[in-house]
Every structure is written in structure tokens, then in C-alpha cells.
Write a protein that holds these residues in place. Structure first.
Motif, mmCIF file in Angstrom:
data_model
loop_
_atom_site.group_PDB
_atom_site.id
_atom_site.type_symbol
_atom_site.label_atom_id
_atom_site.label_comp_id
_atom_site.label_asym_id
_atom_site.label_seq_id
_atom_site.Cartn_x
_atom_site.Cartn_y
_atom_site.Cartn_z
ATOM 1 N N THR A 76 0.653 -1.150 0.165
ATOM 2 C CA THR A 76 -0.186 0.218 0.243
ATOM 3 C C THR A 76 0.833 1.258 -0.060
ATOM 4 O OG1 THR A 76 -2.082 -1.103 1.336
ATOM 5 C CG2 THR A 76 -1.834 1.414 1.697
ATOM 6 N N GLY A 77 1.928 1.494 0.931
ATOM 7 C CA GLY A 77 2.613 2.181 0.998
ATOM 8 C C GLY A 77 3.494 2.611 -0.451
ATOM 9 N N ASN A 78 4.044 1.123 -1.213
ATOM 10 C CA ASN A 78 4.572 1.687 -2.766
ATOM 11 C C ASN A 78 3.577 1.973 -3.333
ATOM 12 O OD1 ASN A 78 6.724 1.074 -1.496
ATOM 13 N ND2 ASN A 78 6.803 -0.952 -2.230
ATOM 14 N N VAL A 79 1.987 1.935 -3.781
ATOM 15 C CA VAL A 79 1.259 2.624 -4.688
ATOM 16 C C VAL A 79 1.020 3.477 -4.246
ATOM 17 C CG1 VAL A 79 -1.659 1.671 -5.294
ATOM 18 C CG2 VAL A 79 0.020 -0.326 -4.427
ATOM 19 N N LEU A 80 0.666 3.902 -2.748
ATOM 20 C CA LEU A 80 0.129 5.396 -3.009
ATOM 21 C C LEU A 80 1.533 6.377 -3.065
ATOM 22 C CD1 LEU A 80 -1.330 4.683 0.920
ATOM 23 C CD2 LEU A 80 -2.563 5.731 -1.151
ATOM 24 N N ALA A 81 2.576 6.140 -3.049
ATOM 25 C CA ALA A 81 3.776 6.286 -3.535
ATOM 26 C C ALA A 81 3.535 7.146 -4.775
ATOM 27 C CB ALA A 81 4.914 6.405 -2.474
#
Length: 253
Positions: A76-81
Motif C-alpha cells: 500500500t505504501g508503494n502504491v500510494l507513493a
């Protein structure tokens, strides 16, 4: 509009990509087998170019407590970034009805962590909290089996068909961001033990269903409304009953 579906080759994702495409949208399936890896970030920047919406229906390959937490936080962190870099205007994620009511459950705790990242990202978002899918009923029965008998708590249960989930998620994706959640569930509410008693008969499964108030659901003891929407009047209900779903599955539809 261009809508990228993270986990777009899975159970719900593949249905969603098809439905969005039928309505004229450019629906792109993003998954490791299409060259997108959300854990490493591989392919994310490329697939998100020009996307207005991202829908995340991905799932952890492991349900072990630490592994599932690491998956949802990292992915999720990678997708949001990547969404911030691409200027994506709406992030939609599928979660589970009752996550906050069973925080001791490792999988639910990971979903809560995922939701928190989304809420704090600054990207307009919508969370779709779904009840259990019809497609997972056999897995629930297997998990609940002890010494050849299926131990099920007599609590409320309102499962939903994967096709109804995909339809609700699709409508959410093309709508205005909620910056909150919507709950979705199947058209009928059951006692969980009675649902599985009838389901096993329909499957031709000889296992006995034992009504057990202390039966655990993937490690957690359930209360009366752990698995159903908190507000029945506001939940979005599907139209496919379990009997209809079984008939369609038998017909290969």
C-alpha cells in the motif's frame, strides 16, 4: 477514464476489469503476471501514467500475522507513493466488514493498518468494506473443521457473491471519492451455523456442522454482529443469493 486495478488478475480484480471495460473505461490489470510488483515497486510508475483511479483488490500470499502485515504496509505504501507522483485522484480499496471489531485477528489488524495508510495519504479515497465472499465458504468450513466436524458459531452471517462485490466496487471507482467507507453484503442474512449446515448438504459434503458459541473464526471468537454490517439500513446489498450462485457455478457461468 483509465482505472488501474491492483490485483487485477485475481478473483475480484478480473471480474472488475471486465465490468469496467464493458462500460467503456480503460481498465488495466496490474499484478506480478502483468509486470507490476507492488512489493518492489516494479512497473508501478509506468502503469499509473494517465490513470485517474486506482482500485486495490490485492491480497497477501501469506496469512501469517507478520507476513500479512508486512505485505499490506509495503504494498500500500508503494502504491500510494506512486499515485502521488502520477497525480491519481481517487484511491479505492476493498477491505472487510468488521475489521475494527476483531483487532486481535492478524489479518484484520493488517487491513486496519492498510486503511490507516490510505486515510492519511492525502489522496481522495473510498473504502469498500465487504462481508465474506460466497467463493470462500468452503475455505471457511475447512478452517473450522476439528476431528472431522465443522464447528461454527451461531452468529449473524451475510456473505456476498464475487460478482456483486465487483459491481459495487466498480460503481464506487467511477463515482466521487467518499473519503470514508461503504459497507456491502449479500441479499440475505443467516445464522452462520445454519448457513453452513445447508451449504454442506448442497455440496454433498458429509461433514457434520456443530453449533459452538466459542468456535473461532480464523483464530478469533465472534460476537453476534462481528461479520455483518453495523448499519443494516445503509449497507449496499447484492442481488445474487447463495442458491443462485451455486446454480451458476454448477452451470459454469
Amino acid at each position: 477514464m483509465k482505472i488501474v486495478v491492483i490485483g487485477g488478475t485475481g478473483l475480484i480484480g478480473s471480474k472488475l476489469v471486465t465490468k469496467l471495460g464493458e462500460h467503456g473505461h480503460e481498465a488495466v490489470a496490474a499484478a506480478p503476471n502483468t509486470g507490476v510488483n507492488t512489493l518492489t515497486g516494479e512497473g508501478l510508475a509506468e502503469v499509473l501514467k494517465g490513470a485517474q483511479v486506482v482500485v486495490d483488490v490485492s491480497n497477501s500470499p501469506s496469512f501469517e500475522r507478520d507476513a500479512v502485515m508486512k505485505f499490506f504496509q509495503t504494498s500500500t505504501g508503494n502504491v500510494l507513493a506512486a499515485e502521488k507522483e502520477a497525480g491519481v485522484g481517487h484511491h479505492v480499496a476493498v477491505s472487510i466488514v468488521g475489521t475494527e471489531r476483531m483487532p486481535d485477528n492478524g489479518y484484520f489488524a493488517a487491513k486496519i493498518a492498510q486503511e490507516r495508510l490510505i486515510e492519511e495519504s492525502g489522496i481522495p479515497y473510498s473504502l469498500v468494506h465487504s462481508t465474506q465472499f460466497f467463493e470462500f465458504a468452503r475455505g471457511i468450513a475447512d478452517e473450522a473443521t476439528q476431528d472431522g466436524k465443522v464447528h461454527i458459531a451461531p452468529v449473524l452471517f451475510q456473505p456476498i457473491a464475487g460478482d456483486d462485490v465487483a459491481q459495487a466496487v466498480g460503481r464506487t471507482a467511477v463515482g466521487t471519492p467518499l473519503n470514508g467507507r461503504v459497507e456491502i453484503a449479500g441479499p440475505r442474512q443467516y445464522r452462520m451455523d445454519e448457513f453452513f449446515r445447508k451449504a454442506l448438504v448442497a455440496w454433498g459434503d458429509p461433514r457434520e456442522v456443530v453449533t459452538d458459541p466459542h468456535a473461532r473464526y480464523f483464530g478469533s471468537e465472534l460476537s453476534e454482529r462481528s461479520l455483518v454490517p453495523l448499519d443494516d439500513t445503509r449497507a449496499v446489498l447484492g442481488s445474487i443469493t447463495y442458491r443462485d450462485w451455486l446454480d451458476r457455478a454448477a452451470a459454469g457461468k
